[in-house]
Each structure stands twice: as structure tokens, then as C-alpha cells.
Design a protein around this motif. Structure first.
Motif, PDB file in Angstrom:
ATOM      1  N   GLN A  50       0.633  -1.131  -0.403  1.00 36.76           N
ATOM      2  CA  GLN A  50       0.090  -0.891   0.571  1.00 36.76           C
ATOM      3  C   GLN A  50       1.020   1.293   0.263  1.00 36.76           C
ATOM      4  OE1 GLN A  50      -2.155  -0.036   4.358  1.00 36.76           O
ATOM      5  NE2 GLN A  50      -1.154  -1.537   5.161  1.00 36.76           N
ATOM      6  N   LYS A  51       0.021   2.164  -0.544  1.00 36.17           N
ATOM      7  CA  LYS A  51       1.332   3.932   0.131  1.00 36.17           C
ATOM      8  C   LYS A  51       0.166   4.295  -0.242  1.00 36.17           C
ATOM      9  CE  LYS A  51       4.486   5.968  -3.400  1.00 36.17           C
ATOM     10  NZ  LYS A  51       5.095   6.393  -5.380  1.00 36.17           N
ATOM     11  N   PRO A  52       0.094   4.876   1.732  1.00 34.82           N
ATOM     12  CA  PRO A  52      -1.222   5.606   2.215  1.00 34.82           C
ATOM     13  C   PRO A  52      -0.544   6.951   2.789  1.00 34.82           C
ATOM     14  CG  PRO A  52      -0.159   3.630   3.700  1.00 34.82           C
ATOM     15  CD  PRO A  52       0.205   3.946   2.037  1.00 34.82           C
ATOM     16  N   GLU A  53      -1.758   7.738   2.610  1.00 33.87           N
ATOM     17  CA  GLU A  53      -1.963   9.420   2.371  1.00 33.87           C
ATOM     18  C   GLU A  53      -2.106   9.643   4.128  1.00 33.87           C
ATOM     19  OE1 GLU A  53      -4.762  10.545  -0.074  1.00 33.87           O
ATOM     20  OE2 GLU A  53      -4.359   9.089  -1.076  1.00 33.87           O
ATOM     21  N   PHE A  54      -1.302   8.832   5.111  1.00 31.91           N
ATOM     22  CA  PHE A  54      -1.713   9.110   5.782  1.00 31.91           C
ATOM     23  C   PHE A  54      -0.019   9.010   6.539  1.00 31.91           C
ATOM     24  CE2 PHE A  54      -4.477   5.597   6.107  1.00 31.91           C
ATOM     25  CZ  PHE A  54      -3.235   4.765   5.972  1.00 31.91           C
ATOM     26  N   ASP A  55       0.782   9.337   7.820  1.00 34.21           N
ATOM     27  CA  ASP A  55       2.114   9.117   8.673  1.00 34.21           C
ATOM     28  C   ASP A  55       1.119   8.050   9.182  1.00 34.21           C
ATOM     29  OD1 ASP A  55       3.408  10.477   7.042  1.00 34.21           O
ATOM     30  OD2 ASP A  55       3.292  12.125   8.818  1.00 34.21           O
ATOM     31  N   GLU A  56       1.731   6.292  10.042  1.00 35.77           N
ATOM     32  CA  GLU A  56       1.748   5.211  11.098  1.00 35.77           C
ATOM     33  C   GLU A  56       2.808   5.628  11.381  1.00 35.77           C
ATOM     34  OE1 GLU A  56      -0.363   1.190  11.266  1.00 35.77           O
ATOM     35  OE2 GLU A  56       0.059   2.415   8.960  1.00 35.77           O
ATOM     36  N   TYR A  57       2.170   5.396  12.871  1.00 39.25           N
ATOM     37  CA  TYR A  57       3.442   5.339  13.974  1.00 39.25           C
ATOM     38  C   TYR A  57       3.011   3.457  14.154  1.00 39.25           C
ATOM     39  CZ  TYR A  57       3.768   9.999  13.482  1.00 39.25           C
ATOM     40  OH  TYR A  57       3.747  11.972  13.551  1.00 39.25           O
ATOM     41  N   THR A  58       3.819   3.125  14.491  1.00 37.29           N
ATOM     42  CA  THR A  58       3.852   1.977  15.028  1.00 37.29           C
ATOM     43  C   THR A  58       4.718   1.649  16.698  1.00 37.29           C
ATOM     44  OG1 THR A  58       2.967   0.468  12.757  1.00 37.29           O
ATOM     45  CG2 THR A  58       2.852  -0.642  14.705  1.00 37.29           C
ATOM     46  N   TYR A  59       3.684   1.179  17.391  1.00 37.84           N
ATOM     47  CA  TYR A  59       4.133   0.645  18.526  1.00 37.84           C
ATOM     48  C   TYR A  59       3.805  -0.763  18.716  1.00 37.84           C
ATOM     49  CZ  TYR A  59       6.031  -0.467  23.243  1.00 37.84           C
ATOM     50  OH  TYR A  59       6.156  -0.549  24.349  1.00 37.84           O
ATOM     51  N   ILE A  60       5.483  -1.808  19.175  1.00 41.53           N
ATOM     52  CA  ILE A  60       5.284  -3.036  19.003  1.00 41.53           C
ATOM     53  C   ILE A  60       5.047  -3.772  20.615  1.00 41.53           C
ATOM     54  CG2 ILE A  60       5.869  -5.584  18.853  1.00 41.53           C
ATOM     55  CD1 ILE A  60       5.041  -3.981  15.922  1.00 41.53           C
ATOM     56  N   SER A 104      -1.041   1.270  16.742  1.00 42.48           N
ATOM     57  CA  SER A 104      -1.239   2.035  15.662  1.00 42.48           C
ATOM     58  C   SER A 104      -1.316   3.801  15.909  1.00 42.48           C
ATOM     59  CB  SER A 104      -1.821   1.206  13.994  1.00 42.48           C
ATOM     60  OG  SER A 104      -1.062   1.815  13.250  1.00 42.48           O
ATOM     61  N   VAL A 105      -0.671   4.304  15.537  1.00 46.79           N
ATOM     62  CA  VAL A 105      -1.382   5.828  15.380  1.00 46.79           C
ATOM     63  C   VAL A 105      -1.235   6.190  13.711  1.00 46.79           C
ATOM     64  CG1 VAL A 105      -1.082   8.021  16.367  1.00 46.79           C
ATOM     65  CG2 VAL A 105      -0.766   6.669  17.330  1.00 46.79           C
ATOM     66  N   CYS A 106      -2.373   6.518  13.445  1.00 44.84           N
ATOM     67  CA  CYS A 106      -2.768   7.052  12.479  1.00 44.84           C
ATOM     68  C   CYS A 106      -1.991   8.969  11.711  1.00 44.84           C
ATOM     69  CB  CYS A 106      -3.134   7.012  10.984  1.00 44.84           C
ATOM     70  SG  CYS A 106      -2.961   5.078  11.084  1.00 44.84           S
ATOM     71  N   LEU A 107      -1.454   9.094  10.857  1.00 40.98           N
ATOM     72  CA  LEU A 107      -2.479  10.985  11.217  1.00 40.98           C
ATOM     73  C   LEU A 107      -2.252  11.600   9.714  1.00 40.98           C
ATOM     74  CD1 LEU A 107      -2.807  13.744  12.572  1.00 40.98           C
ATOM     75  CD2 LEU A 107      -0.727  14.040  12.958  1.00 40.98           C
ATOM     76  N   PRO A 108      -3.292  11.742   8.754  1.00 38.17           N
ATOM     77  CA  PRO A 108      -4.476  11.523   9.580  1.00 38.17           C
ATOM     78  C   PRO A 108      -5.506  10.416   9.467  1.00 38.17           C
ATOM     79  CG  PRO A 108      -4.658  12.519   7.187  1.00 38.17           C
ATOM     80  CD  PRO A 108      -2.857  12.468   7.550  1.00 38.17           C
ATOM     81  N   ALA A 109      -5.900  11.069  10.405  1.00 36.89           N
ATOM     82  CA  ALA A 109      -6.974   9.627  10.622  1.00 36.89           C
ATOM     83  C   ALA A 109      -6.947   8.483   9.187  1.00 36.89           C
ATOM     84  CB  ALA A 109      -8.449   9.448  10.905  1.00 36.89           C
TER      85      ALA A 109
END
Length: 118
Positions: A50-60, A104-109
Motif C-alpha cells: 500500500q501507499k497510504p496518504e497518512f503518516d503511520e506510527y507503530t509500537y510493538i 497503530s497511530v495514523c495522522l490524519p486518521a
């Protein structure tokens, strides 16, 4: 006006690949400019590129998760995190024998319209 929102009943996103997605904040739950989700990826799970139109932060939290970021394989373990910038071609996977629990945190949602899956 209240200056906080408590989430006691996150929205469970329906999936058909065995992955648990509990959205605490975002477009499907308590409306927010970002999304916050608790996820559990089963062993041997993967998603398409995928090529998302949002920044994604992931914490394991538990287990390991593999990221294929524009051809570079990165594996994160419990206690590690990553930020992937919007517009980056990425594939998420758990090719391992144990489940992976993460936030997972996505910005924008997160929105399915912004994911751009191949």
C-alpha cells in the motif's frame, strides 16, 4: 463542554484475515483527526502493498512485525517503534509463528480511501 473523551468500547473493525483491529479514536469510533488502534496480527498474516496518504506510527507490544518499506525489510520486536511517512510504499506482515500485538497511530486518521492498496 467536556475537555476529554474516554473510550470504553472501541470499534472492532470487521476483517476477513484473522487480524483484530480495535479502533479507540478515529473515523469509525470517537471522531478524531488521528486514529489510534490496538491490533493483533495472527501468525503468518500479511497485507498487500500500500501507499497510504497518512503518516503511520507503530509500537510493538508483543511478538514481532515485519515491514517491507520500498524493498527494505525491517523487523521490529516488543518495545520498538517506527514512523512511516505518508506516500511510502509499504507492506505489513507477521510471517512468524506467534501473534504480534501492537498499537497503530495514523495522522490524519485512517480511512480505507487513503490506504491505496495494490
Amino acid at each position: 463542554m467536556k475537555k476529554f473523551d474516554v473510550q470504553k468500547n472501541p470499534f472492532v473493525v470487521p476483517t476477513n484475515d484473522g487480524k483484530l483491529i480495535e479502533e479507540h479514536f478515529g473515523l469509525a469510533s470517537i471522531n478524531s483527526e488521528l486514529s489510534l488502534a490496538h491490533m493483533i496480527a495472527p501468525p503468518k498474516w500479511s497485507e498487500p502493498f500500500q501507499k497510504p496518504e497518512f503518516d503511520e506510527y507503530t509500537y510493538i507490544i508483543k511478538g514481532k512485525k515485519q515491514f517491507n518499506i520500498e524493498g527494505e525489510l525491517i523487523v521490529l520486536e516488543a518495545g520498538q517503534s517506527i514512523k512511516i511517512l505518508k506516500g511510502t510504499r509499504v507492506q505489513y506482515a507477521n510471517p512468524f509463528d506467534e501473534e504480534c500485538e501492537y498499537l497503530s497511530v495514523c495522522l490524519p486518521a485512517f480511512s480505507i480511501d487513503l490506504v491505496n492498496r495494490e
